[in-house]
Design an enzyme around this catalytic site. Sequence first.
Site, PDB file in Angstrom:
ATOM      1  N   GLN A   1      -9.756  -3.845  -3.971  1.00  0.00           N
ATOM      2  CA  GLN A   1     -11.074  -3.373  -3.539  1.00  0.00           C
ATOM      3  C   GLN A   1     -12.111  -3.650  -4.619  1.00  0.00           C
ATOM      4  O   GLN A   1     -13.196  -4.185  -4.353  1.00  0.00           O
ATOM      5  CB  GLN A   1     -11.001  -1.861  -3.258  1.00  0.00           C
ATOM      6  CG  GLN A   1     -12.326  -1.242  -2.891  1.00  0.00           C
ATOM      7  CD  GLN A   1     -12.827  -1.708  -1.533  1.00  0.00           C
ATOM      8  OE1 GLN A   1     -12.103  -1.652  -0.563  1.00  0.00           O
ATOM      9  NE2 GLN A   1     -14.066  -2.183  -1.484  1.00  0.00           N
TER      10      GLN A   1
ATOM     11  N   HIS B   1      -7.164   1.092  -6.725  1.00  0.00           N
ATOM     12  CA  HIS B   1      -7.337   0.186  -5.587  1.00  0.00           C
ATOM     13  C   HIS B   1      -7.916  -1.127  -6.151  1.00  0.00           C
ATOM     14  O   HIS B   1      -9.080  -1.443  -5.953  1.00  0.00           O
ATOM     15  CB  HIS B   1      -8.288   0.818  -4.566  1.00  0.00           C
ATOM     16  CG  HIS B   1      -8.270   0.200  -3.213  1.00  0.00           C
ATOM     17  ND1 HIS B   1      -7.499  -0.915  -2.901  1.00  0.00           N
ATOM     18  CD2 HIS B   1      -8.932   0.517  -2.067  1.00  0.00           C
ATOM     19  CE1 HIS B   1      -7.695  -1.233  -1.631  1.00  0.00           C
ATOM     20  NE2 HIS B   1      -8.551  -0.393  -1.106  1.00  0.00           N
TER      21      HIS B   1
ATOM     22  N   ARG C   1       0.878  -1.182   0.000  1.00  0.00           N
ATOM     23  CA  ARG C   1       0.000   0.000   0.000  1.00  0.00           C
ATOM     24  C   ARG C   1       0.906   1.219   0.000  1.00  0.00           C
ATOM     25  O   ARG C   1       1.650   1.433   0.967  1.00  0.00           O
ATOM     26  CB  ARG C   1      -0.933   0.000   1.219  1.00  0.00           C
ATOM     27  CG  ARG C   1      -1.665   1.316   1.373  1.00  0.00           C
ATOM     28  CD  ARG C   1      -2.840   1.262   2.329  1.00  0.00           C
ATOM     29  NE  ARG C   1      -3.964   0.569   1.729  1.00  0.00           N
ATOM     30  CZ  ARG C   1      -5.207   0.592   2.216  1.00  0.00           C
ATOM     31  NH1 ARG C   1      -5.471   1.258   3.311  1.00  0.00           N
ATOM     32  NH2 ARG C   1      -6.174  -0.061   1.613  1.00  0.00           N
TER      33      ARG C   1
ATOM     34  N   ASP D   1     -17.305   7.016  -2.039  1.00  0.00           N
ATOM     35  CA  ASP D   1     -16.058   6.863  -1.272  1.00  0.00           C
ATOM     36  C   ASP D   1     -15.784   8.214  -0.599  1.00  0.00           C
ATOM     37  O   ASP D   1     -16.456   9.215  -0.891  1.00  0.00           O
ATOM     38  CB  ASP D   1     -14.907   6.456  -2.222  1.00  0.00           C
ATOM     39  CG  ASP D   1     -13.588   6.216  -1.484  1.00  0.00           C
ATOM     40  OD1 ASP D   1     -13.607   6.033  -0.245  1.00  0.00           O
ATOM     41  OD2 ASP D   1     -12.516   6.217  -2.149  1.00  0.00           O
TER      42      ASP D   1
ATOM     43  N   ARG E   1     -14.033  -8.611   0.928  1.00  0.00           N
ATOM     44  CA  ARG E   1     -12.606  -8.358   0.753  1.00  0.00           C
ATOM     45  C   ARG E   1     -11.817  -9.621   1.111  1.00  0.00           C
ATOM     46  O   ARG E   1     -10.838  -9.959   0.457  1.00  0.00           O
ATOM     47  CB  ARG E   1     -12.133  -7.194   1.654  1.00  0.00           C
ATOM     48  CG  ARG E   1     -12.643  -5.813   1.296  1.00  0.00           C
ATOM     49  CD  ARG E   1     -12.140  -5.317  -0.044  1.00  0.00           C
ATOM     50  NE  ARG E   1     -10.705  -5.326  -0.193  1.00  0.00           N
ATOM     51  CZ  ARG E   1      -9.871  -4.375   0.228  1.00  0.00           C
ATOM     52  NH1 ARG E   1     -10.351  -3.295   0.811  1.00  0.00           N
ATOM     53  NH2 ARG E   1      -8.573  -4.473   0.030  1.00  0.00           N
TER      54      ARG E   1
ATOM     55  N   CYS F   1     -16.553   1.643  -0.133  1.00  0.00           N
ATOM     56  CA  CYS F   1     -15.407   0.768   0.144  1.00  0.00           C
ATOM     57  C   CYS F   1     -15.010   0.815   1.618  1.00  0.00           C
ATOM     58  O   CYS F   1     -14.342  -0.095   2.090  1.00  0.00           O
ATOM     59  CB  CYS F   1     -14.239   1.151  -0.745  1.00  0.00           C
ATOM     60  SG  CYS F   1     -13.695   2.843  -0.500  1.00  0.00           S
TER      61      CYS F   1
END
Length: 309
Positions: A134, A131, A104, A226, A294, A266
């Site tokens: 995700q 992402h 990340r 988001d 996830r 998310c």
Amino acid sequence: MGTKRDLVSILDVKDDLVGLLELAASIKNRTKAGEPYEPLRGKSLAMIFEKASTRTRVSFEVGMTQLGGHALFLSPNDLQIGRGETIADTARVLSRYVDGIMYRAFRRENVVELAQNASVPVINGLDDREHPCQVIADLFTILEHNGSFKELKLAYVGDGNNVCNSLLLGAAIVGMDMTAACPSGYEPDAEILATARRIAKDSGSKIHVVADPVVAVQQADVVYTDVWVSMGQEKEKEQREKVFRPYQVNSKLLDHAKRDAVVMHCLPAHRGLEITDEVMDGPRSIVFDQAENRLHAQKAILSRLLAGV
Ligand code: CP
Ligand code: NVA
């Protein structure tokens, strides 16, 4: 060097995206049935986090354990990267110990540099452009709820950020229509949008970017939002909260979507900003199913990339 597969952009799994969603479904079924599934026995995943995480960290770590392997959490402050060791050297060294690296990062360039210098698969756990993990989980969630992507429309409301970029590419790949409503100056990445539109031509879906959230959610089956301030943008908080106010996902906006539309986020959510409590806790919200997925999606990605399942 062997033929390792990285997941830096969702485009890296373009031809296998549907296969990954099928694998996630089958792994989820096994998990729910209590059937052990351990294709990563004896394997290790290094996880480098330059930013905070709840879902990505826990789902990768628990996912590795459930698959019979092991995950190590590494923060750049603890690694020698924090004292100037290069990303390339870190990639070379970690590749001698572990079977995969999740990263990340603040910058896409750094994820690419790690991937280019690692001899093991590198998985993007979020960067400034995308992402992908995700969105693989999101597509899995949408498929679970609707059975197919045909005739579906996803409306994304808010910042044209990393999540929005991966959603545009993901929607185009699976052939789902998507309209993003973003304020002027906060649209998705132009290059990614052009790529998504090119892919959509082949898959037969429509990709639009508009400014009006009401236009975006009309006839939508899925309404997605988001945060307005992504990690690393904290200095822009005040300005962003002003610009994005008309983009809140609330009951009034949802009145313009299909009656049975579902709401996704998310997470983490900033309740009262991009989404109201009423919507987040309401009957149309599938955000916690989405968060659970996830784990299942991560296990599919890990099994595929680290063990060739
Ligand atoms: N959605 C997501 O990636 O959450 P975390 O930042 O908690 O990992
Ligand atoms: N766009 C958000 C997603 C967090 C999971 C961010 O980058 O902070």
